[in-house]
Design a protein around this motif. Structure first.
Motif, mmCIF file in Angstrom:
data_model
loop_
_atom_site.group_PDB
_atom_site.id
_atom_site.type_symbol
_atom_site.label_atom_id
_atom_site.label_comp_id
_atom_site.label_asym_id
_atom_site.label_seq_id
_atom_site.Cartn_x
_atom_site.Cartn_y
_atom_site.Cartn_z
ATOM 1 N N THR A 82 44.874 47.804 36.360
ATOM 2 C CA THR A 82 43.630 47.371 35.721
ATOM 3 C C THR A 82 42.458 47.370 36.704
ATOM 4 O O THR A 82 41.297 47.307 36.278
ATOM 5 N N SER A 83 42.739 47.479 37.999
ATOM 6 C CA SER A 83 41.651 47.536 38.981
ATOM 7 C C SER A 83 40.751 48.745 38.723
ATOM 8 O O SER A 83 39.602 48.768 39.189
ATOM 9 N N ALA A 84 41.259 49.748 37.992
ATOM 10 C CA ALA A 84 40.466 50.931 37.659
ATOM 11 C C ALA A 84 39.167 50.562 36.926
ATOM 12 O O ALA A 84 38.239 51.367 36.891
ATOM 13 N N HIS A 85 39.102 49.377 36.354
ATOM 14 C CA HIS A 85 37.905 48.996 35.598
ATOM 15 C C HIS A 85 36.963 48.060 36.354
ATOM 16 O O HIS A 85 35.930 47.663 35.844
ATOM 17 N N GLU A 86 37.355 47.709 37.572
ATOM 18 C CA GLU A 86 36.516 46.755 38.316
ATOM 19 C C GLU A 86 35.072 47.246 38.441
ATOM 20 O O GLU A 86 34.124 46.517 38.131
ATOM 21 N N ALA A 87 34.917 48.501 38.874
ATOM 22 C CA ALA A 87 33.572 49.024 39.126
ATOM 23 C C ALA A 87 32.710 48.919 37.868
ATOM 24 O O ALA A 87 31.567 48.440 37.914
ATOM 25 N N HIS A 147 51.914 45.756 31.539
ATOM 26 C CA HIS A 147 50.591 45.152 31.348
ATOM 27 C C HIS A 147 50.165 44.370 32.579
ATOM 28 O O HIS A 147 51.000 43.736 33.218
ATOM 29 N N GLN A 148 48.891 44.474 32.856
ATOM 30 C CA GLN A 148 48.338 43.705 33.976
ATOM 31 C C GLN A 148 47.113 42.944 33.506
ATOM 32 O O GLN A 148 46.487 43.301 32.510
ATOM 33 N N MET A 149 46.800 41.916 34.268
ATOM 34 C CA MET A 149 45.534 41.249 34.043
ATOM 35 C C MET A 149 44.784 41.219 35.367
ATOM 36 O O MET A 149 45.348 40.863 36.403
ATOM 37 N N PRO A 189 43.111 48.433 49.351
ATOM 38 C CA PRO A 189 41.985 49.196 49.905
ATOM 39 C C PRO A 189 40.608 48.633 49.523
ATOM 40 O O PRO A 189 39.639 48.965 50.185
ATOM 41 N N TRP A 190 40.531 47.812 48.474
ATOM 42 C CA TRP A 190 39.211 47.355 48.033
ATOM 43 C C TRP A 190 38.980 45.857 48.250
ATOM 44 O O TRP A 190 38.033 45.291 47.737
ATOM 45 N N THR A 191 39.884 45.224 49.043
ATOM 46 C CA THR A 191 39.652 43.820 49.389
ATOM 47 C C THR A 191 39.991 43.581 50.857
ATOM 48 O O THR A 191 40.833 44.269 51.427
ATOM 49 N N SER A 192 39.327 42.613 51.467
ATOM 50 C CA SER A 192 39.685 42.166 52.803
ATOM 51 C C SER A 192 38.947 40.859 53.110
ATOM 52 O O SER A 192 37.743 40.794 52.876
ATOM 53 N N CYS A 245 45.521 39.806 45.546
ATOM 54 C CA CYS A 245 44.124 39.389 45.442
ATOM 55 C C CYS A 245 43.421 39.523 46.789
ATOM 56 O O CYS A 245 44.056 39.818 47.798
ATOM 57 N N GLY A 246 42.126 39.273 46.793
ATOM 58 C CA GLY A 246 41.409 39.295 48.055
ATOM 59 C C GLY A 246 39.907 39.174 47.881
ATOM 60 O O GLY A 246 39.399 39.081 46.749
ATOM 61 N N VAL A 247 39.215 39.178 49.017
ATOM 62 C CA VAL A 247 37.757 39.133 49.017
ATOM 63 C C VAL A 247 37.272 40.577 48.820
ATOM 64 O O VAL A 247 37.638 41.470 49.599
ATOM 65 N N PHE A 276 41.581 39.502 41.624
ATOM 66 C CA PHE A 276 43.052 39.445 41.638
ATOM 67 C C PHE A 276 43.619 40.344 40.551
ATOM 68 O O PHE A 276 42.913 40.751 39.624
ATOM 69 N N GLY A 277 44.905 40.664 40.678
ATOM 70 C CA GLY A 277 45.623 41.399 39.634
ATOM 71 C C GLY A 277 47.026 40.841 39.504
ATOM 72 O O GLY A 277 47.690 40.558 40.503
ATOM 73 N N ILE A 278 47.468 40.669 38.258
ATOM 74 C CA ILE A 278 48.775 40.051 38.013
ATOM 75 C C ILE A 278 49.522 40.868 36.959
ATOM 76 O O ILE A 278 48.913 41.375 36.018
ATOM 77 N N ALA A 319 52.573 52.368 46.457
ATOM 78 C CA ALA A 319 51.294 52.086 45.812
ATOM 79 C C ALA A 319 51.138 50.579 45.744
ATOM 80 O O ALA A 319 52.094 49.858 45.991
ATOM 81 N N PRO A 320 49.938 50.125 45.419
ATOM 82 C CA PRO A 320 49.791 48.683 45.307
ATOM 83 C C PRO A 320 50.786 48.190 44.283
ATOM 84 O O PRO A 320 50.859 48.720 43.192
ATOM 85 N N SER A 321 51.575 47.230 44.650
ATOM 86 C CA SER A 321 52.675 46.884 43.766
ATOM 87 C C SER A 321 52.723 45.410 43.453
ATOM 88 O O SER A 321 53.616 44.954 42.778
ATOM 89 N N ALA A 322 51.759 44.676 43.969
ATOM 90 C CA ALA A 322 51.829 43.234 43.787
ATOM 91 C C ALA A 322 51.868 42.871 42.322
ATOM 92 O O ALA A 322 52.557 41.968 41.914
ATOM 93 N N ALA A 323 51.130 43.625 41.531
ATOM 94 C CA ALA A 323 50.935 43.196 40.161
ATOM 95 C C ALA A 323 51.909 43.841 39.203
ATOM 96 O O ALA A 323 51.550 44.366 38.190
#
Ligand code: DAH
Length: 443
Positions: free
Chosen positions: A81-86, A118-120, A232-235, A254-256, A274-276, A348-352
Motif C-alpha cells: 500500500t506504500s505505492a499510494h503514499e505519494a 491486504h495491508q493498511m 528506502p523511504w523512511t529513516s 514504520c519510520g520517519v 507505517f504499514g501493517i 523485499a520489504p516484508s514487515a507488513a
C-alpha cells in the motif's frame, strides 16, 4: 499475468461487511478516529509509484518478474500500500490518514502465504508553517503525543531513536524533531497493538473450552518490542514485534518519512508512516489456521463473523484428508545456482505481511526456473485445492551436472474431500505444464 489473479481484484475483502479482514481494518481505524480513511484505491499502479519514487534501487529483487505481477513494463499490481503514499501526500487533504487495500505478490504456497493479501498504510504529518508563534515543531508534536491515550504495555525499546550507521537521522531534521515524531509514532502504533491484542485475548477467553495456549495467553501481560529496520523511504525505521504464544511476531513496519520524498509531493511537512499486514493480524485475532479461508465463500466460514454471531473465535470445520503427490524433474541443461528456498530469504520489504521468496534455479540457456514458477502453475491449475508446496529434495548429478528437484504438492480442500481421480488429474496437468513451460524432464 494469470487470469486467476485478476479475478481477485473485485473481491475487496477489506470492504466486505462482516468479513474478518474488514473487521480487522475497522479495529485499526478505530485507533485513528480523526484521520481520513481511504479504502478505494485501485490495485494497478505504475512501477514509479510502487518502487521508484519510494527510493527502491533499480536492482532491488522485489522488482523482478518472479516476485511482482507486471501488466506491462511500466505497470504492476501494487505489491504494497506504500505505492499510494505519494498520491495521498500530494492531495494533502488531512494531517493523518489510513489506507487499506489488496496487494499482490508472487510467493510460496503454504498456510500463511497467498498471492493476494491486504495491508493498511497510515501516516501522520505536521505542517511547519502551521506551528503557532513561539512554539517549535518539536514542541507541537510533543503536545500531540500527550493527547494519545496511555497504555500499560510492556515495551522493549533498547536502541537509541537514531544511530549514525544503523538507523540515521536525516540531515533535514533536528534531533528534537526526530525524537518527537518517533515518540508520536511509537505511542500511536503501540495503541493499535493494545487494541488488537486485547480483542484477541477477549476472544480467546470468551470461549468456554479454552485450549492450553489460550489459557497461557490470557494470563501473560502483553509484551512488544521495537526493532531497528530499513525501508528506502523512511529513516530512522523500525519494526514492531509482539510476543505471541511463545514467539516474537513481526507486526508492522514504520519510520520517519524521507524528507526529499515528502517534499517532492507536499511542501513544509514532516512526519511518520507505517504499514501493517491485515491477514496475519486477523489470523491470530480469530485463530484462523489457513490463509485460504479468507477467500472462502463457504457459509460455515463467513457466518461465524456476522454481527449477531455468538462466536468470537473461529471454530474450524472438520479437516478433510490431505493427498500429497510428489513431482520430480531434471532442470534443462546445466544448473548453476540455487539461491535459498521460497519464503526463506527476505528480498523485499516484508514487515507488513509478506515474506518474499528468493529461489532461482538458472539453466545455462538462460531458462531460469524460479521456485515461484512452480507455485504459479500449481495455483493456476489447482487454486485453493492445494494447502502447501515444499521442496523435498534437490541434487546435482556429478557426471552430467544436471540438477534434479522434487516438490511435494499437498492437495487438500478446505471444504470437501477430494477424490483420488480429481487429485491425479490436477497433478498430471501440473506435471505437463512444467514440461511445456520450462522444458523440464520429468523423472
Ligand atoms: N510497505 C512495507 C511492506 O510492505 C511496510 C511499511 C514499512 C510501510 C514502513 C510504511 C513504512 O509506510 O513507513 O512491508
Amino acid at each position: 499475468m494469470p487470469k486467476s489473479i485478476l479475478d481477485f481484484i473485485p473481491r475487496r475483502l477489506h470492504l466486505q461487511p462482516d468479513h474478518p479482514i474488514s473487521i480487522t481494518r475497522k479495529i485499526i481505524e478505530s485507533r485513528f478516529p480523526d484521520y481520513q480513511h481511504h479504502n478505494e484505491y485501485w490495485p494497478v499502479v505504475t512501477v514509479g509509484e510502487n518502487f521508484d519514487t519510494l527510493g527502491f534501487p533499480p536492482d532491488h529483487p522485489g522488482r523482478s518478474k518472479t516476485d511482482t505481477y507486471y501488466l506491462n513494463k511500466d505497470t504492476v499490481l501494487r505489491t504494497h500500500t506504500s505505492a499510494h503514499e505519494a498520491e495521498v501526500f500530494k492531495a494533502n487533504a488531512a494531517d493523518g490518514y489510513t489506507l487499506a487495500a489488496d496487494v499482490y505478490r508472487r510467493d510460496a504456497i503454504d498456510r500463511s502465504h497467498y498471492p493476494v493479501f491486504h495491508q493498511m498504510e497510515g501516516a501522520r504529518t505536521w505542517d511547519r508553517t502551521q506551528v503557532p508563534e513561539g512554539k517549535t515543531l518539536a514542541q507541537q508534536i510533543r503536545e500531540d503525543v500527550e493527547k494519545i491515550p496511555k497504555h500499560d504495555l510492556v515495551v522493549e525499546d533498547p536502541n537509541p531513536t537514531f544511530h549514525s550507521e544503523r538507523n540515521p537521522l536525516q540531515s533535514e531534521h533536528s534531533a528534537e524533531e526526530c525524537e518527537a515524531v518517533a515518540a508520536h509514532l511509537k505511542r500511536s502504533l503501540e495503541n493499535v497493538v493494545v487494541e488488537i491484542f486485547s480483542k484477541a485475548k477477549e476472544a480467546a477467553s470468551a470461549t468456554a473450552d479454552s485450549s492450553a495456549t489460550s489459557n497461557q495467553t490470557r494470563s501473560e501481560p502483553l509484551r512488544v518490542r521495537w526493532i531497528e529496520a530499513y525501508f528506502p523511504w523512511t529513516s530512522p525505521s523500525w519494526e514492531l514485534e509482539v510476543y505471541w504464544q511463545g514467539d516474537w511476531l513481526e507486526v508492522l513496519g514504520c519510520g520517519v518519512i524521507n524528507q526529499k520524498f515528502l517534499d517532492s509531493n507536499v511542501s513544509s511537512r514532516m512526519g511518520w508512516a507505517f504499514g501493517i499486514g491485515l491477514e496475519r493480524i486477523a489470523m491470530l485475532l480469530y485463530e484462523i489456521p489457513d490463509i485460504r479461508l479468507f477467500w472462502s465463500q463457504d457459509a460455515r466460514f463467513l457466518d461465524q463473523f456476522r454481527e449477531n454471531a455468538q462466536m468470537r473465535r473461529f471454530v474450524p470445520f472438520s479437516k478433510y484428508p490431505a493427498a500429497p503427490r510428489d513431482v520430480a524433474f531434471w532442470l534443462p541443461k546445466q544448473e548453476q545456482s540455487v539461491v535459498g528456498t521460497a519464503a526463506g530469504t527476505s528480498s523485499a520489504p516484508s514487515a507488513a505481511g509478506g515474506l518474499k521468496s528468493e529461489a532461482t534455479h538458472e539453466g545455462a540457456e538462460n531458462i531460469a526456473f524460479h521456485e515461484n514458477d512452480i507455485m504459479e502453475i500449481v495455483r493456476e491449475t489447482a487454486g485453493d485445492l492445494v494447502e502447501d508446496v515444499t521442496l523435498v529434495d534437490e541434487f546435482v548429478n556429478p557426471k552430467t551436472g544436471k540438477k534434479s528437484l522434487c516438490y511435494r504438492i499437498n492437495y487438500r480442500s478446505l471444504e470437501r474431500t477430494l477424490t483420488r481421480e480429481e487429485t491425479n488429474d490436477l497433478h498430471d496437468t501440473i506435471r505437463s505444464e512444467l514440461v511445456t513451460r520450462f522444458n523440464v524432464e520429468l523423472r
